[in-house]
Design an enzyme around this catalytic site. Sequence first.
Site, PDB file in Angstrom:
ATOM      1  N   THR A   1       0.822  -1.202   0.000  1.00 27.95           N
ATOM      2  CA  THR A   1       0.000   0.000   0.000  1.00 27.95           C
ATOM      3  C   THR A   1       0.866   1.265   0.000  1.00 27.95           C
ATOM      4  O   THR A   1       1.997   1.250   0.500  1.00 27.95           O
ATOM      5  CB  THR A   1      -0.912  -0.005   1.253  1.00 27.95           C
ATOM      6  OG1 THR A   1      -1.390   1.312   1.488  1.00 27.95           O
ATOM      7  CG2 THR A   1      -0.164  -0.449   2.504  1.00 27.95           C
ATOM      8  N   ASP A   2       0.301   2.365  -0.518  1.00 29.03           N
ATOM      9  CA  ASP A   2       1.020   3.646  -0.455  1.00 29.03           C
ATOM     10  C   ASP A   2       1.260   4.084   0.987  1.00 29.03           C
ATOM     11  O   ASP A   2       2.157   4.887   1.270  1.00 29.03           O
ATOM     12  CB  ASP A   2       0.264   4.733  -1.244  1.00 29.03           C
ATOM     13  CG  ASP A   2      -1.204   4.916  -0.846  1.00 29.03           C
ATOM     14  OD1 ASP A   2      -1.647   4.279   0.133  1.00 29.03           O
ATOM     15  OD2 ASP A   2      -1.903   5.698  -1.523  1.00 29.03           O
ATOM     16  N   GLU A   3       0.463   3.526   1.912  1.00 28.99           N
ATOM     17  CA  GLU A   3       0.551   3.989   3.300  1.00 28.99           C
ATOM     18  C   GLU A   3       1.881   3.639   3.970  1.00 28.99           C
ATOM     19  O   GLU A   3       2.235   4.228   4.984  1.00 28.99           O
ATOM     20  CB  GLU A   3      -0.618   3.429   4.123  1.00 28.99           C
ATOM     21  CG  GLU A   3      -1.953   3.875   3.543  1.00 28.99           C
ATOM     22  CD  GLU A   3      -3.148   3.596   4.436  1.00 28.99           C
ATOM     23  OE1 GLU A   3      -2.968   3.539   5.667  1.00 28.99           O
ATOM     24  OE2 GLU A   3      -4.249   3.426   3.903  1.00 28.99           O
TER      25      GLU A   3
ATOM     26  N   TYR B   1      -1.588  -0.597  11.043  1.00 22.30           N
ATOM     27  CA  TYR B   1      -1.835  -1.264   9.757  1.00 22.30           C
ATOM     28  C   TYR B   1      -0.660  -1.069   8.804  1.00 22.30           C
ATOM     29  O   TYR B   1      -0.077  -2.028   8.293  1.00 22.30           O
ATOM     30  CB  TYR B   1      -3.123  -0.724   9.107  1.00 22.30           C
ATOM     31  CG  TYR B   1      -3.224  -1.033   7.622  1.00 22.30           C
ATOM     32  CD1 TYR B   1      -3.357  -2.343   7.170  1.00 22.30           C
ATOM     33  CD2 TYR B   1      -3.167  -0.015   6.660  1.00 22.30           C
ATOM     34  CE1 TYR B   1      -3.429  -2.643   5.809  1.00 22.30           C
ATOM     35  CE2 TYR B   1      -3.241  -0.299   5.298  1.00 22.30           C
ATOM     36  CZ  TYR B   1      -3.365  -1.611   4.881  1.00 22.30           C
ATOM     37  OH  TYR B   1      -3.424  -1.905   3.531  1.00 22.30           O
TER      38      TYR B   1
ATOM     39  N   LYS C   1       2.106  -3.717   7.275  1.00 22.43           N
ATOM     40  CA  LYS C   1       2.279  -3.963   5.841  1.00 22.43           C
ATOM     41  C   LYS C   1       3.739  -3.717   5.433  1.00 22.43           C
ATOM     42  O   LYS C   1       4.300  -4.448   4.613  1.00 22.43           O
ATOM     43  CB  LYS C   1       1.356  -3.054   5.023  1.00 22.43           C
ATOM     44  CG  LYS C   1      -0.109  -3.431   5.055  1.00 22.43           C
ATOM     45  CD  LYS C   1      -0.415  -4.787   4.451  1.00 22.43           C
ATOM     46  CE  LYS C   1      -0.184  -4.848   2.960  1.00 22.43           C
ATOM     47  NZ  LYS C   1      -0.563  -6.186   2.407  1.00 22.43           N
TER      48      LYS C   1
HETATM   49  N1  LIG Z   1      -8.225  -1.623  -0.150  1.00 23.94           N
HETATM   50  C1  LIG Z   1      -7.264  -0.766  -0.495  1.00 23.94           C
HETATM   51  O1  LIG Z   1      -7.545   0.404  -0.747  1.00 23.94           O
HETATM   52  C2  LIG Z   1      -5.828  -1.222  -0.601  1.00 23.94           C
HETATM   53  C3  LIG Z   1      -4.878  -0.354  -1.145  1.00 23.94           C
HETATM   54  C4  LIG Z   1      -3.543  -0.799  -1.269  1.00 23.94           C
HETATM   55  C5  LIG Z   1      -3.208  -2.073  -0.866  1.00 23.94           C
HETATM   56  N2  LIG Z   1      -4.143  -2.893  -0.326  1.00 23.94           N
HETATM   57  C6  LIG Z   1      -3.721  -4.253   0.069  1.00 23.94           C
HETATM   58  O2  LIG Z   1      -4.423  -5.163  -0.768  1.00 23.94           O
HETATM   59  C7  LIG Z   1      -4.716  -6.359  -0.054  1.00 23.94           C
HETATM   60  C8  LIG Z   1      -6.193  -6.647  -0.124  1.00 23.94           C
HETATM   61  O3  LIG Z   1      -6.921  -5.547   0.418  1.00 23.94           O
HETATM   62  P1  LIG Z   1      -8.525  -5.581   0.481  1.00 23.94           P
HETATM   63  O4  LIG Z   1      -8.994  -4.195   0.603  1.00 23.94           O
HETATM   64  O5  LIG Z   1      -9.039  -6.444  -0.602  1.00 23.94           O
HETATM   65  O6  LIG Z   1      -8.733  -6.329   1.878  1.00 23.94           O
HETATM   66  P2  LIG Z   1     -10.023  -6.997   2.507  1.00 23.94           P
HETATM   67  O7  LIG Z   1      -9.986  -6.643   3.958  1.00 23.94           O
HETATM   68  O8  LIG Z   1     -11.239  -6.687   1.715  1.00 23.94           O
HETATM   69  O9  LIG Z   1      -9.747  -8.568   2.321  1.00 23.94           O
HETATM   70  C9  LIG Z   1      -8.739  -9.242   2.996  1.00 23.94           C
HETATM   71  C10 LIG Z   1      -8.935 -10.741   2.760  1.00 23.94           C
HETATM   72  O10 LIG Z   1      -7.878 -11.441   3.429  1.00 23.94           O
HETATM   73  C11 LIG Z   1      -8.449 -12.543   4.135  1.00 23.94           C
HETATM   74  N3  LIG Z   1      -7.580 -12.840   5.274  1.00 23.94           N
HETATM   75  C12 LIG Z   1      -7.324 -12.041   6.357  1.00 23.94           C
HETATM   76  N4  LIG Z   1      -6.479 -12.659   7.184  1.00 23.94           N
HETATM   77  C13 LIG Z   1      -6.166 -13.854   6.622  1.00 23.94           C
HETATM   78  C14 LIG Z   1      -5.308 -14.928   6.994  1.00 23.94           C
HETATM   79  N5  LIG Z   1      -4.624 -14.899   8.136  1.00 23.94           N
HETATM   80  N6  LIG Z   1      -5.221 -15.990   6.162  1.00 23.94           N
HETATM   81  C15 LIG Z   1      -5.934 -16.039   5.005  1.00 23.94           C
HETATM   82  N7  LIG Z   1      -6.764 -15.051   4.615  1.00 23.94           N
HETATM   83  C16 LIG Z   1      -6.875 -13.978   5.408  1.00 23.94           C
HETATM   84  C17 LIG Z   1      -9.832 -12.068   4.540  1.00 23.94           C
HETATM   85  O11 LIG Z   1     -10.709 -13.157   4.842  1.00 23.94           O
HETATM   86  C18 LIG Z   1     -10.257 -11.283   3.314  1.00 23.94           C
HETATM   87  O12 LIG Z   1     -10.869 -12.109   2.366  1.00 23.94           O
HETATM   88  C19 LIG Z   1      -4.203  -6.138   1.366  1.00 23.94           C
HETATM   89  O13 LIG Z   1      -2.952  -6.756   1.489  1.00 23.94           O
HETATM   90  C20 LIG Z   1      -4.080  -4.631   1.488  1.00 23.94           C
HETATM   91  O14 LIG Z   1      -3.083  -4.259   2.403  1.00 23.94           O
HETATM   92  C21 LIG Z   1      -5.449  -2.509  -0.180  1.00 23.94           C
END
Ligand SMILES: NC(=O)c1ccc[n+]([C@@H]2O[C@H](COP(=O)([O-])OP(=O)(O)OC[C@H]3O[C@@H](n4cnc5c(N)ncnc54)[C@H](O)[C@@H]3O)[C@@H](O)[C@H]2O)c1
Length: 352
Positions: A139-141, A163, A167
């Site tokens: 993430t950008d964060e 968080y 990450k």
């Molecule tokens: N949403 C955003 O804006 C954003 C931006 C940049 C990066 N990201 C990164 O992208 C990825 C996905 O983000 P998202 O928004 O889809 O998240 P989300 O919270 O919607 O989904 C996370 C998924 O991971 C699963 N999960 C959590 N812990 C687990 C574990 N221990 N074992 C197996 N599965 C597990 C959950 O059941 C869920 O399906 C993350 O790594 C996040 O840091 C998200």
Amino acid sequence: MRDLEPRRVLVTGGAGFIGSAFCRRFVSSSQSRVVVADKLTYAGNLLSLASISSHPRYRFERMDIAEADAIAVILREEAIDAVVHLAAETHVDRSIAAPAEFIETNIVGTFRLLQAVLAYWRELGQTARDAFRFHYVSTDEVFGEAGRDEKQVSGNYFPSSPYSASKAAGEHLVRAWHRTYGLPIIVSHASNNYGPYQYPDKLIPLTITNALQGRSIPVYGDGRNERSWLHVDDHARGLQLALARGRNGGTYHFGAAMAQANIVVVRAICAVLDRMNPRGNGRSYEDLITFVPDRPGHDLRYRLDPRRSEEELGWSPAVPFAEGLEETIFWFLENKSWWLPLRADTRTCPIC
Ligand SMILES: NC(=O)c1ccc[n+]([C@@H]2O[C@H](COP(=O)([O-])OP(=O)(O)OC[C@H]3O[C@@H](n4cnc5c(N)ncnc54)[C@H](O)[C@@H]3O)[C@@H](O)[C@H]2O)c1
């Protein structure tokens, strides 16, 4: 530039918001097999994968990424040639209230997953080892707050929240497994995503669903904090391109072109809802906006520099924000059966 789509991909966190968008896209736009490993926390939802659930090139396994033995079985059984690691705890406010789960999954879980993948990768023949990719979705964060005209590049890590710190820690482990053990990796950083199937505790779906339920719409501080909103389909396309074309060890930024203040986004949602679904009392949804005390450590803005993704992957965001936002609001209006049960269960949604 290589152009080699992996044939058998393991997607951790595939039942989440971005993971499910990636799986839906990848199954339908490639000839490859998609195997999802997901723990199904509050944020995981099999309904988000319903459209591909009976596809012959799709398999779902409920598992924790920390269960290295179970992961090892899947890797071998499916002869996986790429891992897209999205599984994580992802909500900043939850990380402030209860950081332990973030450390467990985002750091320890990533470590155990890396160990399982490394052992498997070492068993492969040379050609398969060279072609293999472990893609860490970051993430950008992790870079912390940016100055107004700054372009953030990889290397400067100043995470502000539990968080983003977790990450960043996971990302450091992935890079170390590359440098020390030779595991072929890709790291990508994305700005804030939005779109259909996003759990309604993140700003855009929280605003839409609170508005539709007549609840107050919380806005942190004075609403000046900016985010660059990237449509989830643009992100999913970037991940697919990075898998096929990304350099071993490469880092790619997937950022939206324009940053918007949170209050501007919230007002834009209210305006679209006023048009699409006018309130019974004739008033604007804006009446529901409530400014609440700012989140501790709240970064004002991030600024990713997507030039390398454009040059090396041929990626740039395609969905204009106004269009994507309208389509997302329409999706939430049309798909109450997806999100209403999530809102009814207060145990899973302590802050919305
Ligand atoms: N949403 C955003 O804006 C954003 C931006 C940049 C990066 N990201 C990164 O992208 C990825 C996905 O983000 P998202 O928004 O889809 O998240 P989300 O919270 O919607 O989904 C996370 C998924 O991971 C699963 N999960 C959590 N812990 C687990 C574990 N221990 N074992 C197996 N599965 C597990 C959950 O059941 C869920 O399906 C993350 O790594 C996040 O840091 C998200």
